[in-house]
Scaffold this active site. Structure first.
Site, PDB file in Angstrom:
ATOM      1  N   ASN A  12     -18.215  -4.679 -47.614  1.00 59.94           N
ATOM      2  CA  ASN A  12     -19.214  -3.951 -46.824  1.00 59.94           C
ATOM      3  C   ASN A  12     -19.629  -2.731 -47.637  1.00 59.94           C
ATOM      4  OD1 ASN A  12     -20.690  -2.479 -45.012  1.00 59.94           O
ATOM      5  ND2 ASN A  12     -19.002  -2.105 -43.575  1.00 59.94           N
ATOM      6  N   LYS A  14     -21.851  -0.658 -46.968  1.00 64.69           N
ATOM      7  CA  LYS A  14     -22.331   0.438 -46.106  1.00 64.69           C
ATOM      8  C   LYS A  14     -23.650   0.980 -46.681  1.00 64.69           C
ATOM      9  CE  LYS A  14     -17.613   1.145 -44.664  1.00 64.69           C
ATOM     10  NZ  LYS A  14     -16.598   2.019 -44.088  1.00 64.69           N
ATOM     11  N   GLU A 101     -18.475   2.343 -37.281  1.00 60.31           N
ATOM     12  CA  GLU A 101     -19.501   3.361 -37.569  1.00 60.31           C
ATOM     13  C   GLU A 101     -20.735   3.152 -36.696  1.00 60.31           C
ATOM     14  OE1 GLU A 101     -19.395   2.746 -41.806  1.00 60.31           O
ATOM     15  OE2 GLU A 101     -17.336   3.532 -41.775  1.00 60.31           O
ATOM     16  N   GLU A 169     -10.333  -3.582 -37.670  1.00 57.10           N
ATOM     17  CA  GLU A 169     -10.428  -2.390 -38.507  1.00 57.10           C
ATOM     18  C   GLU A 169     -10.022  -1.167 -37.679  1.00 57.10           C
ATOM     19  OE1 GLU A 169     -13.382  -3.092 -42.005  1.00 57.10           O
ATOM     20  OE2 GLU A 169     -14.457  -2.164 -40.336  1.00 57.10           O
ATOM     21  N   GLY A 175     -11.592   4.348 -44.741  1.00 56.22           N
ATOM     22  CA  GLY A 175     -11.947   5.400 -45.694  1.00 56.22           C
ATOM     23  C   GLY A 175     -10.940   6.527 -45.800  1.00 56.22           C
ATOM     24  N   SER A 215      -9.150   0.712 -45.656  1.00 57.50           N
ATOM     25  CA  SER A 215      -8.410   1.165 -46.849  1.00 57.50           C
ATOM     26  C   SER A 215      -7.696   0.029 -47.575  1.00 57.50           C
ATOM     27  CB  SER A 215      -7.424   2.284 -46.488  1.00 57.50           C
ATOM     28  OG  SER A 215      -8.131   3.433 -46.046  1.00 57.50           O
TER      29      SER A 215
HETATM   30  P1  13P Z   1     -12.735   1.216 -46.473  1.00 57.83           P
HETATM   31  O1  13P Z   1     -12.257  -0.017 -47.175  1.00 57.83           O
HETATM   32  O2  13P Z   1     -13.548   2.118 -47.358  1.00 57.83           O
HETATM   33  O3  13P Z   1     -11.620   1.919 -45.757  1.00 57.83           O
HETATM   34  O4  13P Z   1     -13.772   0.740 -45.338  1.00 57.83           O
HETATM   35  C1  13P Z   1     -13.402  -0.282 -44.491  1.00 57.83           C
HETATM   36  C2  13P Z   1     -14.584  -0.709 -43.717  1.00 57.83           C
HETATM   37  O5  13P Z   1     -15.080   0.024 -42.878  1.00 57.83           O
HETATM   38  C3  13P Z   1     -15.158  -2.027 -44.002  1.00 57.83           C
HETATM   39  O6  13P Z   1     -16.064  -2.402 -43.035  1.00 57.83           O
END
Ligand code: 13P
Length: 253
Positions: A12, A14, A101, A169, A175, A215
């Site tokens: 992802n 983002k 998010e 998640e 993050g 993460s």
């Molecule tokens: P991270 O791997 O940066 O923690 O993000 C996870 C995420 O939100 C994937 O959709």
């Protein structure tokens, strides 16, 4: 991992990625060798501006692409929205819906996410429906209850195993570099699998891919992917580095 299920590692991106960053996707494609192809599916979910070119750049690689969100509406006067049919038209096979998010920053509730998952299916996209508790909810001992409520409210009934992916998640793991213990992931994924049986039926639930996200890094991927009922990963930050994304895929293979 679930032996009978082919794992999926999805990136992802983002709100990251300009044209130049398609080099990440092509580097992933170069590293997706025969042994990885034999063992694990890969998908990259770039921002929608890059979806068409990313899909074109990945032709022949067997790496799928996906959107990160879709409108509940099929078409019309909805300025700024992107429909599921548009994502499919741009080459997507998947669509993430209900990412935390979106839930937090855009106030999306379970009913909206369910409608988005249904819109994705109408366009023949496979929805990757995200669920997960906040830190406060975990500390209050409510993680299981929260995730079960999210599942019940946001997963459409009657989908088959190939038409649905669930991503657990934990919001506090996204993050942050923090991850739940293997035991906590095992408990949550088992609960998700058993609740899914009530929503999509026992046979379908047994084959749905349950991804862990939050993460995931090359250093922790093997441990997380070895947990029962974890059938792959939804990767944020590490998916922007081809070598890290490939290392996570190898941990799955
Ligand atoms: P991270 O791997 O940066 O923690 O993000 C996870 C995420 O939100 C994937 O959709």
């Amino acid at each position: 991992m679930t032996r009978s299920i082919r794992p999926l590692v999805a990136g992802n991106w983002k709100m990251n990625g300009l044209k130049a960053d398609l080099a990440i996707a092509t580097e992933v494609a170069r590293g997706y060798d025969a042994s990885l192809k034999a063992a694990v599916d890969l998908a990259i979910c770039p921002p929608s501006t890059l979806l068409f070119t990313a899909t074109a750049a990945l032709i022949g690689s067997r790496i799928a692409t996906g959107g990160q969100d879709c409108s509940v509406q099929p078409a019309g006067a909805f300025t700024g929205e992107v429909s599921a049919a548009m994502l499919a038209d741009a080459g997507a096979s998947f669509c993430i819906v209900g990412h935390s998010e979106r839930r937090t920053l855009h106030g999306e509730d379970n009913a909206t996410i369910r409608a988005k998952a249904e819109a994705a299916r109408k366009a023949l996209l496979v929805p990757i429906i995200c669920v997960g508790e906040t830190q406060g909810e975990r500390e209050a001992g409510k993680a299981l209850a929260v995730v079960r409520r999210q599942l019940k409210g946001s997963v459409p009934e009657g989908l088959d195993a190939a038409s649905l992916v669930i991503a657990y998640e934990p919001v506090w793991a996204i993050g942050t570099g923090l991850t739940p213990t293997a035991a906590d992931v095992a408990e949550m994924h088992a609960a998700i699998r058993s609740d899914l049986a009530r929503i999509v039926g026992k046979n379908a639930a047994a084959g749905v891919r349950l991804l862990y996200g939050g993460s995931v890094k090359p250093s922790n991927a093997a441990e997380l992917m070895n947990v029962a009922n974890v059938d792959g990963a939804l990767v944020g930050g590490a998916s922007l580095k081809a070598e890290e994304f490939l290392a996570i895929a190898r941990a799955c293979a």
